[in-house]
Design an enzyme around this catalytic site. Structure first.
Site, PDB file in Angstrom:
ATOM      1  N   CYS A 297      -0.584   4.102   2.008  1.00  0.00           N
ATOM      2  CA  CYS A 297      -0.403   3.987   3.459  1.00  0.00           C
ATOM      3  C   CYS A 297       1.038   4.286   3.863  1.00  0.00           C
ATOM      4  CB  CYS A 297      -0.706   2.565   3.944  1.00  0.00           C
ATOM      5  SG  CYS A 297      -2.153   1.787   3.259  1.00  0.00           S
ATOM      6  N   ASP A 298       1.981   3.732   3.146  1.00  0.00           N
ATOM      7  CA  ASP A 298       3.357   3.683   3.651  1.00  0.00           C
ATOM      8  C   ASP A 298       4.360   4.509   2.854  1.00  0.00           C
ATOM      9  OD1 ASP A 298       2.565   1.920   5.656  1.00  0.00           O
ATOM     10  OD2 ASP A 298       2.756   0.188   4.337  1.00  0.00           O
TER      11      ASP A 298
ATOM     12  N   CYS B 207       0.825  -1.203   0.000  1.00  0.00           N
ATOM     13  CA  CYS B 207       0.000   0.000   0.000  1.00  0.00           C
ATOM     14  C   CYS B 207       0.861   1.255   0.000  1.00  0.00           C
ATOM     15  CB  CYS B 207      -0.940  -0.018   1.204  1.00  0.00           C
ATOM     16  SG  CYS B 207      -2.025   1.414   1.257  1.00  0.00           S
TER      17      CYS B 207
END
Ligand code: NAP
Length: 309
Positions: A135-136, A132
């Site tokens: 997300c990261d 992701c």
């Protein structure tokens, strides 16, 4: 006989539980094999509204669980193997030797990102291996990273990561991208993205803290091996929705994602709703899954009160 059984305890499942519990429907959640869902495999979540300083994925899921339980939702560990609809319209769910009966069912079983299947891979998730970029990605500023895959997801992730990373290697097993023309052209025109064709990652290399520091590449044409330094590997080789246990109660697209009634969470079977990543290959975000969980709860409530339309 349950009013509503929610299968899955990710963002969609817990949100559906909070709403159905507050509507006095006394929901039962069946947790599945990965309680807490995909967010339990991430580290810090910076894009879930209401957490301006970020929150760790597992902590967010524990809070959602606590919020659902506060309103009376019950949680049982069970991995549902089949769902049937009886002639009276109620559902029978089988999980091992247990069986459950419910008037409505919300499927919130999510999707599992596919991985390469290399040794030690699962332990590296959250330690320099992720699926992701949204997300990261922001954790990897001014360092090289790589994306594995050649589809729209891989291109989208690679493009997004160029905001942060010093360089993005796009590692693809063939010499042409599967992605749509516009995405492929944009990706290949990005000076920060370096495609690595006909190659696959054969090994993840870690530092003394167990974080990814490099990968070994295998060239699939000449079998040659090389090493590139990357601080993070983003695997974008597709997701598998966890929809295999539903038989013909739902229609699915060619990749197994459940087809909802357009604009709704209803499926083709009355009383059966689908929410979150099991029905969404497009957004795949915690907050969109939570939104669908809310929608499915409202629809189940209306169905039970005879006001579904
Ligand atoms: P995908 O289209 O199935 O692409 C997966 C990619 O991973 C392919 O390039 C595939 O290689 C590669 N791959 C699969 N297994 C592999 C393995 N074991 N080792 C190495 N590489 C492997 O998946 P996706 O990119 O997640 O897209 C899924 C769907 O969502 C598609 O319909 C896509 O169009 C859509 N999507 C759309 C957008 C958008 O429009 N903005 C964004 C994301 C996704 P091969 O090419 O050799 O098969």
């Amino acid at each position: 006989m349950e009013n509503v059984i929610i299968i899955g305890t990710g963002c969609a499942g817990y949100t559906a539980a909070i709403y159905t519990a507050r509507a006095s429907l006394n929901p039962l959640l069946l947790s599945g094999t990965q309680p807490g869902g995909q967010l339990t495999t991430t580290t810090e979540v910076e894009n879930f509204p209401g957490h301006p300083d970020g929150i760790m994925g597992p902590e967010l899921m524990m809070k959602m669980q606590a919020q659902a339980e506060k309103f009376g939702a019950r949680i049982a560990w069970a991995s549902v193997e089949s769902v049937e609809r009886k002639d009276d319209g109620n559902f029978i769910l089988k999980a091992g030797s247990d069986s459950y009966e419910a008037k409505t069912v919300i499927i919130a079983t999510g999707a599992a990102p596919r991985h390469l299947g290399l040794p030690g891979e699962q332990k590296l998730i959250g330690h320099g291996l992720t699926s992701c970029a949204t997300c990261d990605g922001a954790f990897y500023r001014d360092v090289p990273v790589c994306v594995i895959g050649g589809g729209d997801s891989a291109c989208e992730e690679a493009d997004f990561l160029t905001r942060f990373a010093s360089k993005v290697y796009l590692i693809h097993r063939r010499d042409t991208l599967r992605a749509s023309k516009i995405m492929a052209e944009r990706t290949l025109a990005n000076p920060k993205i370096q495609p690595v064709w006909n190659s696959t990652v054969s090994e993840y290399l870690t530092d003394e803290k167990g974080e990814v520091r490099a990968v070994t590449l295998k060239n699939l044409v000449d079998s040659g091996e090389s090493e590139i330094e990357v601080a993070c590997v983003f695997v974008a080789i597709g997701h598998t929705p966890n929809s295999g246990f539903l038989g013909d109660l739902v229609d699915k697209d060619e990749n197994g994602y459940i087809l909802q009634v357009p604009g709704r969470t209803a499926t083709k079977t009355p009383g059966l709703f689908a929410a979150g990543d099991v029905a969404d290959h497009y957004y795949r975000q915690a907050i969109t899954a939570a939104g669908q969980g809310c929608a499915s709860a409202l629809e189940a409530e209306r169905y039970l009160s005879g006001h579904a339309h």
